[in-house]
Design an enzyme around this catalytic site. Sequence first.
Site, PDB file in Angstrom:
ATOM      1  N   GLY A 253       0.807  -1.223   0.000  1.00 38.38           N
ATOM      2  CA  GLY A 253       0.000   0.000   0.000  1.00 38.38           C
ATOM      3  C   GLY A 253       0.837   1.268   0.000  1.00 38.38           C
ATOM      4  O   GLY A 253       0.679   2.138  -0.845  1.00 38.38           O
ATOM      5  N   ALA A 254       1.757   1.368   0.955  1.00 38.53           N
ATOM      6  CA  ALA A 254       2.516   2.604   1.094  1.00 38.53           C
ATOM      7  C   ALA A 254       3.675   2.377   2.052  1.00 38.53           C
ATOM      8  O   ALA A 254       3.748   1.344   2.703  1.00 38.53           O
ATOM      9  CB  ALA A 254       1.623   3.713   1.634  1.00 38.53           C
ATOM     10  N   MET A 255       4.554   3.379   2.134  1.00 38.88           N
ATOM     11  CA  MET A 255       5.752   3.234   2.960  1.00 38.88           C
ATOM     12  C   MET A 255       6.062   4.554   3.668  1.00 38.88           C
ATOM     13  O   MET A 255       6.075   5.612   3.061  1.00 38.88           O
ATOM     14  CB  MET A 255       6.924   2.806   2.067  1.00 38.88           C
ATOM     15  CG  MET A 255       8.249   2.679   2.775  1.00 38.88           C
ATOM     16  SD  MET A 255       8.203   1.377   4.044  1.00 38.88           S
ATOM     17  CE  MET A 255       9.347   2.075   5.239  1.00 38.88           C
ATOM     18  N   GLU A 256       6.379   4.423   4.961  1.00 36.10           N
ATOM     19  CA  GLU A 256       6.478   5.580   5.853  1.00 36.10           C
ATOM     20  C   GLU A 256       7.855   6.236   5.897  1.00 36.10           C
ATOM     21  O   GLU A 256       8.201   6.851   6.921  1.00 36.10           O
ATOM     22  CB  GLU A 256       6.088   5.132   7.267  1.00 36.10           C
ATOM     23  CG  GLU A 256       7.118   4.196   7.966  1.00 36.10           C
ATOM     24  CD  GLU A 256       6.807   2.717   7.854  1.00 36.10           C
ATOM     25  OE1 GLU A 256       6.101   2.312   6.915  1.00 36.10           O
ATOM     26  OE2 GLU A 256       7.297   1.951   8.706  1.00 36.10           O
ATOM     27  N   ASN A 257       8.662   6.179   4.821  1.00 42.15           N
ATOM     28  CA  ASN A 257       9.998   6.800   4.828  1.00 42.15           C
ATOM     29  C   ASN A 257       9.948   8.184   5.473  1.00 42.15           C
ATOM     30  O   ASN A 257       9.030   8.964   5.229  1.00 42.15           O
ATOM     31  CB  ASN A 257      10.493   6.969   3.392  1.00 42.15           C
ATOM     32  CG  ASN A 257      10.233   5.744   2.560  1.00 42.15           C
ATOM     33  OD1 ASN A 257      10.751   4.693   2.859  1.00 42.15           O
ATOM     34  ND2 ASN A 257       9.394   5.879   1.552  1.00 42.15           N
ATOM     35  N   HIS A 289      -2.127   6.068   8.628  1.00 42.29           N
ATOM     36  CA  HIS A 289      -1.214   5.024   9.116  1.00 42.29           C
ATOM     37  C   HIS A 289       0.245   5.422   8.859  1.00 42.29           C
ATOM     38  O   HIS A 289       1.081   5.392   9.776  1.00 42.29           O
ATOM     39  CB  HIS A 289      -1.554   3.703   8.424  1.00 42.29           C
ATOM     40  CG  HIS A 289      -0.682   2.556   8.812  1.00 42.29           C
ATOM     41  ND1 HIS A 289      -1.049   1.630   9.753  1.00 42.29           N
ATOM     42  CD2 HIS A 289       0.557   2.184   8.387  1.00 42.29           C
ATOM     43  CE1 HIS A 289      -0.072   0.743   9.890  1.00 42.29           C
ATOM     44  NE2 HIS A 289       0.911   1.049   9.069  1.00 42.29           N
ATOM     45  N   GLU A 290       0.536   5.796   7.622  1.00 38.67           N
ATOM     46  CA  GLU A 290       1.936   6.135   7.302  1.00 38.67           C
ATOM     47  C   GLU A 290       2.369   7.382   8.073  1.00 38.67           C
ATOM     48  O   GLU A 290       3.494   7.465   8.562  1.00 38.67           O
ATOM     49  CB  GLU A 290       2.126   6.340   5.801  1.00 38.67           C
ATOM     50  CG  GLU A 290       1.669   5.182   4.918  1.00 38.67           C
ATOM     51  CD  GLU A 290       2.172   3.821   5.327  1.00 38.67           C
ATOM     52  OE1 GLU A 290       3.254   3.722   5.930  1.00 38.67           O
ATOM     53  OE2 GLU A 290       1.463   2.820   5.063  1.00 38.67           O
ATOM     54  N   HIS A 293       3.210   6.608  11.648  1.00 38.98           N
ATOM     55  CA  HIS A 293       4.501   5.932  11.801  1.00 38.98           C
ATOM     56  C   HIS A 293       5.608   6.933  12.139  1.00 38.98           C
ATOM     57  O   HIS A 293       6.659   6.535  12.646  1.00 38.98           O
ATOM     58  CB  HIS A 293       4.894   5.217  10.505  1.00 38.98           C
ATOM     59  CG  HIS A 293       4.489   3.773  10.430  1.00 38.98           C
ATOM     60  ND1 HIS A 293       4.663   2.888  11.463  1.00 38.98           N
ATOM     61  CD2 HIS A 293       3.940   3.048   9.426  1.00 38.98           C
ATOM     62  CE1 HIS A 293       4.242   1.688  11.101  1.00 38.98           C
ATOM     63  NE2 HIS A 293       3.787   1.760   9.866  1.00 38.98           N
ATOM     64  N   GLU A 312       4.062  -1.888  13.828  1.00 38.10           N
ATOM     65  CA  GLU A 312       2.894  -2.112  12.972  1.00 38.10           C
ATOM     66  C   GLU A 312       1.606  -2.318  13.770  1.00 38.10           C
ATOM     67  O   GLU A 312       0.569  -1.748  13.443  1.00 38.10           O
ATOM     68  CB  GLU A 312       3.139  -3.279  12.013  1.00 38.10           C
ATOM     69  CG  GLU A 312       4.263  -3.025  11.001  1.00 38.10           C
ATOM     70  CD  GLU A 312       4.074  -1.764  10.159  1.00 38.10           C
ATOM     71  OE1 GLU A 312       2.972  -1.187  10.164  1.00 38.10           O
ATOM     72  OE2 GLU A 312       5.047  -1.343   9.503  1.00 38.10           O
TER      73      GLU A 312
HETATM   74  N1  B3K Z   1       6.026  -0.430   6.680  1.00 37.33           N
HETATM   75  C1  B3K Z   1       5.471  -0.641   5.368  1.00 37.33           C
HETATM   76  C2  B3K Z   1       5.478  -2.057   4.929  1.00 37.33           C
HETATM   77  C3  B3K Z   1       6.749  -2.517   4.344  1.00 37.33           C
HETATM   78  C4  B3K Z   1       6.582  -3.909   3.780  1.00 37.33           C
HETATM   79  C5  B3K Z   1       7.870  -4.477   3.330  1.00 37.33           C
HETATM   80  N2  B3K Z   1       7.693  -5.767   2.727  1.00 37.33           N
HETATM   81  C6  B3K Z   1       4.092  -0.103   5.245  1.00 37.33           C
HETATM   82  C7  B3K Z   1       3.350   0.035   6.489  1.00 37.33           C
HETATM   83  O1  B3K Z   1       3.055  -0.879   7.213  1.00 37.33           O
HETATM   84  O2  B3K Z   1       3.045   1.139   6.832  1.00 37.33           O
HETATM   85 ZN    ZN Z   2       2.720   0.250   8.941  1.00 38.44          ZN
END
Ligand code: B3K
Ligand code: ZN
Length: 849
Positions: A253-257, A289-290, A293, A312
């Site tokens: 879905g997405a990533m919280e960089n 959610h992101e 994080h 998570e």
């Molecule tokens: N932290 C990422 C998920 C990364 C998955 C890597 N295979 C998204 C999330 O849970 O917000």
């Molecule tokens: Zn997450």
Amino acid sequence: MRDAAPQTIYLSDYKPFGFEVTSVSLTFDLDPTATRVKSRIAFVPKPDAGGRMFLHGEKLKLISAQIDGAPVTPDLSDEGLTCAVPDAPFIWEAEVEIDPQNNLALEGLYMSNGMYCTQCEAEGFRKITYYPDRPDVMSVFTVRINGPHPVLLSNGNPVSAADGHAEWHDPWPKPAYLFALVAGELVAHPGSFTTRSGRTVDLNLYVRPGDEGKCAFGMQALKDSMKWDEDVYGREYDLDIFNIVAVDDFNMGAMENKGLNIFNSAAVLASPETSTDTNFERIEAIIAHEYFHNWTGNRITCRDWFQLCLKEGLTVFRDSQFTSDMRSAAVKRISDVIELRGRQFPEDQGPLSHPVRPESFQEINNFYTATVYDKGAEVIGMLRRLVGADAYANALDLYFNRHDGQACTIEDWLKVFEDATGRDLTQFKRWYSQAGTPRVTVKDAWYAGNYILSFTQNLKPSATTPDPQPQVIPIVTGLLSPSGEELVPSQVLELTEATQSFTFEGLPERPVPSVLRGFSAPVVLESELSEDHAAFLLAHDTDPFNRWEAGRGLARASLLAMIRSGSDPDPKYLDGIRAVLGDAELDPAYRALMLSLPSQSDLATALHDAGETPDPAAIWTASEAMREAQAQHLADLLPGLYADHQITESFAPDASQSGRRSLANATLSLLGRLEGPERAQAQFDTADNMTQQLAGLAVLLRQKAGKSALQSFETQWKEDRLVMDKWFGLQVMQAEPDAVASTAAALTGHADFNWKNPNRFRAVLGALATHHAGFHHASGAGYRLLADWLIKLDPLNPQTTARMCSAFQTWKRYDADRRALMAAELDRILALPDLSRDTTEMLTRIRGS
Ligand code: B3K
Ligand code: ZN
């Protein structure tokens, strides 16, 4: 060749890294097939560093390496490099070359539609440069990007930008998995947020040209999330800028960089014409959610990947709270429980079962599971229920104060709660270490004004939990009077023993219990109470979750009886939902949920639990019969319900409108069975939003009257990849069981079936896997088709392939013929010589011995 004995990593083997990393400086010279990455990393050896250093690195071409300016020649392996190093602080410099364009695994630095982007969690940074790629190594990053693209982004705050380059500095120490880089021809949808301490944060949502009209909702969701985290958790944003980028090719879905969230475009782009209400709600939740994080994950991260639920589970819990506050708490809770039962329970009760905090893995990407995420969130919900909302808030404050800037463990997390509340959480910790779904049975007794509820808990031994011990199970319980008043309001009964009774004294008459209100623990509740009891709760329970649950229980019991003996639908159930549907005081979204049936795979689970072999065709037939019965029984109400919930004001994706649309569309689908396709066709033809258009199309397909609508939909939307994903998926979802595999197969031959794009792949093959009767068709065609495509995708994209293998996780439940068919497909895939580590691990666990 495949690694003959893939390495298993154990939590118990954890050892800290031998060096501190005090700063990281990276320079990228972008090129599609030959990007150069220069790194300059300051290392400080710890006392026991031992004179040699291992850095992760995969698929890198090492051009040069130096320590304190002098060239070195490290030992290289497939996993990284080892090098002799000084026992005093030193500077490591390296230059590597990578090939983003041919990186179709979508991990590390890769390209999507001509744009550069990254995905580093969990272990993708090692595909960018040599580094200690583990979450407990946190450092400050400075990044320079050289490239001709108008937009060049990385984490943190911008330092400088000019034609052909940009520099970014992130002052917050972070693990490498939060690194991100984006470069491309993107347009920004800008915004701004003023934090509660008065700092202005620039916000941008970057999209491909043409998608500008789909940004406003996401931007508002981001602002709402920022405000909510301040109001509810006291958490303020900590950089001058927050960027989100939409990418079409993304594994999840997405990533919280940090400061630069990267989103699957399906999880952020929204407009009324192209997105359903469900899309809007999901997008709002994922953005939240992101964003959340930033504190639960980024400022406080995980010591190692076994602790994944630390960030998570907590962040899912927080985004659920947010959605409950923004929309309807009851509807959100019911939706979460449907999801939990649909995805997490089968996982917890099958060969992929693992504790919320696993103790070993081969490929960590295989552990981003419903158990870690959703059961992980349930565990936090239980903790909050046990200690109370105020103590929870105090504990969270302590957590943020004590651990800011650290990489932590579940032990740290629980210690915070113990210190904040004085409570001993030793037994509670079993929720993190024991796999499986506890079964709780309840019995009641009544004598001399005393009402006694007796509970028994039972957890089946499993491979990871051979000797299960009783857990702490908070069972929120209320008692109703026989006339439906709340006699004893909700209270938390703490079940800690294998068997335990609770007595309510001095009651004037025998009460009616409402147990596990709000689904207060992720357990299977087996009640010896009767169907009359469920019908009473469906009519009277003051707890909205349990009122819905009573209806669901009646539906399940009736469906099971229909499957087993061909009996008629239970009139108690039909009368009960009729009363709820006719109650105009109730939220339309809630009434729509009352009409939904347990999924066919949930019914298969229930039969399996009862020691029977589920027959997918019989489950399909019974579910269809129940739908017909609903339509007949509610026939006189449906036209009015449909008409009363049409919306005349302008479109808003809020809870109120979406609830009304949801009830209208649930009635449309039943009306289709009574009247034929005209009403659905009219809705399809006149719809000005995707929710209405797609609901019309779904009914037309189900009525086998959707041919021309399908064509006109395709003509209208062929340029919109997200809408076309819906077009692909819906045809499979609405097909009759006999036609599911052939429909999916035909769609894989469509010119727009771009199978390398995970969204499109999932639209067709994911829909195949979730159509219970179609996937499990006796011919085995569904199994074969999915296996064929997993075989094709694995060499390119192991992560998405492995994830989709879970379609086979319940294979042992079925009859001998189906078992043989599925085993043959599993073995066919497992026999491939170059199968990825990801897929090998998943299928080996699923296949078992
Ligand atoms: N932290 C990422 C998920 C990364 C998955 C890597 N295979 C998204 C999330 O849970 O917000
Ligand atoms: Zn997450």
